[in-house]
Design an enzyme around this catalytic site. Structure first.
Site, PDB file in Angstrom:
ATOM      1  N   GLU A  70      -2.690  -4.540  -2.405  1.00 15.85           N
ATOM      2  CA  GLU A  70      -4.067  -4.226  -1.938  1.00 15.85           C
ATOM      3  C   GLU A  70      -4.862  -5.494  -2.858  1.00 15.85           C
ATOM      4  OE1 GLU A  70      -4.138  -0.094  -2.794  1.00 15.85           O
ATOM      5  OE2 GLU A  70      -2.916   0.186  -0.787  1.00 15.85           O
ATOM      6  N   SER A  94       4.642   5.127   1.034  1.00 15.08           N
ATOM      7  CA  SER A  94       4.874   6.464   1.924  1.00 15.08           C
ATOM      8  C   SER A  94       5.933   7.127   1.153  1.00 15.08           C
ATOM      9  CB  SER A  94       4.938   6.238   3.538  1.00 15.08           C
ATOM     10  OG  SER A  94       3.882   5.493   3.996  1.00 15.08           O
ATOM     11  N   ASN A 118      -0.096   6.139  -8.334  1.00 18.07           N
ATOM     12  CA  ASN A 118      -1.146   5.358  -8.217  1.00 18.07           C
ATOM     13  C   ASN A 118      -2.202   5.775  -7.632  1.00 18.07           C
ATOM     14  OD1 ASN A 118      -3.007   3.143  -7.820  1.00 18.07           O
ATOM     15  ND2 ASN A 118      -1.584   1.774  -6.599  1.00 18.07           N
ATOM     16  N   LYS A 161      -5.141   5.070  -6.969  1.00 14.07           N
ATOM     17  CA  LYS A 161      -6.180   4.030  -6.147  1.00 14.07           C
ATOM     18  C   LYS A 161      -7.482   4.259  -6.555  1.00 14.07           C
ATOM     19  CE  LYS A 161      -2.306   3.018  -3.219  1.00 14.07           C
ATOM     20  NZ  LYS A 161      -1.805   2.509  -1.994  1.00 14.07           N
ATOM     21  N   GLU A 215       7.390  -2.773  -2.908  1.00 18.88           N
ATOM     22  CA  GLU A 215       6.362  -2.101  -2.120  1.00 18.88           C
ATOM     23  C   GLU A 215       6.166  -2.849  -1.130  1.00 18.88           C
ATOM     24  OE1 GLU A 215       3.765   0.922  -4.299  1.00 18.88           O
ATOM     25  OE2 GLU A 215       2.750  -0.665  -4.061  1.00 18.88           O
ATOM     26  N   GLY A 238      -0.590   8.060  -1.938  1.00 20.79           N
ATOM     27  CA  GLY A 238      -1.495   9.286  -1.398  1.00 20.79           C
ATOM     28  C   GLY A 238      -0.763  10.478  -1.806  1.00 20.79           C
ATOM     29  N   GLY A 245       0.673   3.461   2.731  1.00 17.39           N
ATOM     30  CA  GLY A 245      -0.342   4.224   3.406  1.00 17.39           C
ATOM     31  C   GLY A 245       0.048   4.463   4.864  1.00 17.39           C
ATOM     32  N   HIS A 250      -0.440  -5.461  -7.147  1.00 21.14           N
ATOM     33  CA  HIS A 250      -0.437  -4.538  -6.154  1.00 21.14           C
ATOM     34  C   HIS A 250      -0.689  -5.177  -4.849  1.00 21.14           C
ATOM     35  CE1 HIS A 250      -1.104  -0.998  -3.550  1.00 21.14           C
ATOM     36  NE2 HIS A 250      -0.288  -0.465  -4.125  1.00 21.14           N
TER      37      HIS A 250
HETATM   38  P1  13P Z   1       1.344   5.540  -0.450  1.00 19.61           P
HETATM   39  O1  13P Z   1       2.200   6.301  -1.035  1.00 19.61           O
HETATM   40  O2  13P Z   1      -0.049   6.155  -0.095  1.00 19.61           O
HETATM   41  O3  13P Z   1       2.091   4.530   0.774  1.00 19.61           O
HETATM   42  O4  13P Z   1       0.728   4.240  -1.159  1.00 19.61           O
HETATM   43  C1  13P Z   1       1.715   3.468  -1.767  1.00 19.61           C
HETATM   44  C2  13P Z   1       1.260   2.514  -3.058  1.00 19.61           C
HETATM   45  O5  13P Z   1       0.502   1.904  -2.805  1.00 19.61           O
HETATM   46  C3  13P Z   1       1.569   2.728  -4.345  1.00 19.61           C
HETATM   47  O6  13P Z   1       1.196   1.944  -5.260  1.00 19.61           O
END
Ligand code: 13P
Length: 256
Positions: free
Chosen positions: A98, A214, A9, A11, A168, A236, A174, A96
């Site tokens: 976010e 993460s 992802n 983002k 998640e 990330g 993150g 998601h």
């Molecule tokens: P990170 O791997 O940066 O923690 O993000 C996870 C995520 O939100 C994947 O959709």
């Protein structure tokens, strides 16, 4: 046995050129069909067509990070599922954290999107996960149940092969605080039990449940070794081929 899925992802990151470069790097390293591992990358909307082109015929699926459930029309700023289909997009991430927490999407809205995406024959990566405060209040399972019930309202068993669930935990996204393999396994087993009672054991057995939050090369192997962890949704680390590729390799090794 279930196949593994490793999804990136991306983002709200990158330029068209950097997204295409990253896509080409992923395409170059993608394992073949016999590995039992599939790879999905999800760039931002403006980069979808360019990434699709960069991937070419490689065995890499391309997905969007969101879409709107209404038919094309007067919805300024939104992107229709039909537009994704038109670009040859394979999948869409919905729910998601976010979008739930920053953009205030509700289970009801997510459910409309899920049902509309299924109608368009897109694969749906439905994300669920609890906040730290909810985990500390022992509400994790209740939150997961509510998000699953809400997100899958009106979705029947025959459509479930188009769904992938991603667990998640919001506190792990993150932050560098990955769930322990035991925490991930417990949540995934709970989700699989939920699928078994809401649908049937065959749906539950066949469902890919990804872990996200993460995921890095140094923790991927032990997460993917858990019996109910069928892949990873990587944020990330999916932006760097030197980090994403070892995570894909960890899935290839886990699938052996
Ligand atoms: P990170 O791997 O940066 O923690 O993000 C996870 C995520 O939100 C994947 O959709």
């Amino acid at each position: 046995m279930r196949r593994y899925l490793v999804a990136g992802n991306w983002k709200m990151n990158g330029t068209l050129a950097s997204a295409q470069e990253l896509a080409r790097a992923v395409a170059e390293g993608v394992p073949d069909e016999s590995s039992q591992v599939d790879v999905l990358i999800c760039p931002a909307f403006p980069h979808l067509a360019g990434v699709k082109e960069a991937v070419g015929n490689a065995r890499v699926r391309v997905g969007a990070q969101n879409a709107y459930h209404e038919k094309p029309g007067a919805y300024t700023g939104e992107v229709a599922l039909e537009m994704l289909v038109d670009l040859g997009i394979d999948a869409v991430i919905l729910g998601h954290s976010e979008r739930r927490h920053v953009l205030k999407e509700t289970d009801e809205l997510i459910n409309r999107k899920v049902r509309a995406a299924l109608e368009q024959k897109l694969q749906v990566v439905l994300c669920v996960g609890e906040l730290l405060s909810e985990r500390e209040a022992s509400q994790t399972e209740a939150v997961l149940d509510r998000q699953m019930e809400g997100g899958l309202n009106g979705v029947d068993a025959s459509q479930m092969n188009q769904i992938v669930v991603a667990y998640e935990p919001v506190w792990a996204i993150g932050t560098g605080h990955t769930a322990t393999p035991d925490q991930a396994q417990a949540a995934h087993a709970h989700l699989r039990n939920w699928l078994s009672s809401r649908y049937n054991p065959a749906v539950a057995e066949g469902m890919q449940i990804l872990y996200g939050g993460s995921v890095k090369p140094d923790n991927a192997a032990e997460l993917l070794a858990q019996p109910d962890v069928d892949g990873a949704l990587v944020g990330g680390a999916s932006l760097k081929p030197e980090l994403f590729q070892p995570i894909i390799q960890a899935a290839v090794d886990a699938a052996q």
